[in-house]
Design a protein around this motif. Sequence first.
Motif, PDB file in Angstrom:
ATOM      1  N   ARG A 197       0.837  -1.190   0.000  1.00  0.00           N
ATOM      2  CA  ARG A 197       0.000   0.000   0.000  1.00  0.00           C
ATOM      3  C   ARG A 197       0.880   1.251   0.000  1.00  0.00           C
ATOM      4  NH1 ARG A 197      -2.577  -3.682   3.336  1.00  0.00           N
ATOM      5  NH2 ARG A 197      -4.762  -4.128   2.785  1.00  0.00           N
ATOM      6  N   ALA A 198       0.268   2.371  -0.415  1.00  0.00           N
ATOM      7  CA  ALA A 198       1.002   3.650  -0.463  1.00  0.00           C
ATOM      8  C   ALA A 198       1.549   3.986   0.910  1.00  0.00           C
ATOM      9  CB  ALA A 198       0.084   4.757  -0.971  1.00  0.00           C
ATOM     10  N   GLY A 199       2.823   4.392   0.913  1.00  0.00           N
ATOM     11  CA  GLY A 199       3.473   4.752   2.153  1.00  0.00           C
ATOM     12  C   GLY A 199       4.207   3.620   2.821  1.00  0.00           C
ATOM     13  N   GLU A 200       3.976   2.384   2.396  1.00  0.00           N
ATOM     14  CA  GLU A 200       4.654   1.242   2.993  1.00  0.00           C
ATOM     15  C   GLU A 200       6.005   1.037   2.319  1.00  0.00           C
ATOM     16  OE1 GLU A 200       0.772  -1.454   4.295  1.00  0.00           O
ATOM     17  OE2 GLU A 200       2.012  -2.057   2.584  1.00  0.00           O
ATOM     18  N   PRO A 201       6.925   0.348   3.009  1.00  0.00           N
ATOM     19  CA  PRO A 201       8.236   0.072   2.397  1.00  0.00           C
ATOM     20  C   PRO A 201       8.071  -0.691   1.083  1.00  0.00           C
ATOM     21  CG  PRO A 201       8.278  -0.403   4.741  1.00  0.00           C
ATOM     22  CD  PRO A 201       6.848  -0.134   4.398  1.00  0.00           C
ATOM     23  N   GLY A 202       8.787  -0.257   0.048  1.00  0.00           N
ATOM     24  CA  GLY A 202       8.721  -0.905  -1.244  1.00  0.00           C
ATOM     25  C   GLY A 202       7.717  -0.299  -2.191  1.00  0.00           C
TER      26      GLY A 202
END
Length: 282
Positions: A197-202
């Motif tokens: 999801r947006a904002g998560e690592p990767g």
Amino acid sequence: MSMAREQTLWRRMRFTPVSDALRGQLTGRLDVDQLIAEAGLPAEPAQRVREVVYRTRLWRSEKIDVATELIAHFRDGLDDDVPVDELVAGFGDAKQAARLIRRAKKRNRPWPWHVARATSLAVCVLVGVYVVASILLLMGRPAVTVDYVARLNEPAIAVPEADRAWPIYREALLAGMRDLDFDAMRVQLERGQRGIRAGEPGWGEAVVFLEDHTDLLEQIRTAAAKPGLGLSIGHNWDFTGLDREALHGPIQGDPVSPEGFYEQLAQGSLIGVTLPNASIYS
């Protein structure tokens, strides 16, 4: 010797109702033979009364009522000077009379008896059905007559080759895997992470990957517009090598071949059937 003098203590005890015995009275008033003997009827009417009463197979109290009514019937005829032979002949068949009397007396029994009788019949029917079903089950042999795998695959097979989306999805998946860190994706899948999801690592790397593979996204859009997927389910060995690689990623070695136990397992059985299109990319 008359029946009245033959009614011993044991006989009075045997034919005494419980209600009388509780009051300390050995009346013996349920003794049909004693009642008939005390009526003083001629031999033939007395024998006809006895025969009808015992053919009814009723309760003792009911037999006393029947015997009393029949004795009164023959006594009335004798009082009117009707010949004994005519009385016996006019009475009719003893077996038929006993059947009719029994039917009428049973209808007049108290409602708890009717409830108990209906319950007993229902239990007997239930036990009978259970016994018959058990016998049929023990005598029968299990047989699989429906190929459920083939039935489940009918919708996929019905899709024309040109309208199947799976070949396009497969090509896009295989092309994307060449540039994808599959080992890292497998670790994410094993941890239960099916997406980023947006904002998560990767997330940034995922955006760059999609921007670099717009042609694959276009292929996926083309496949999504097709009428059907066209991917048949089956055991692991039923899929082609390209199908297995697109669904599961690079796999080392060949799948287990249907031999021995697995060969029996594959004969129309749903055990071991994989649903990759419904479990991995759903």
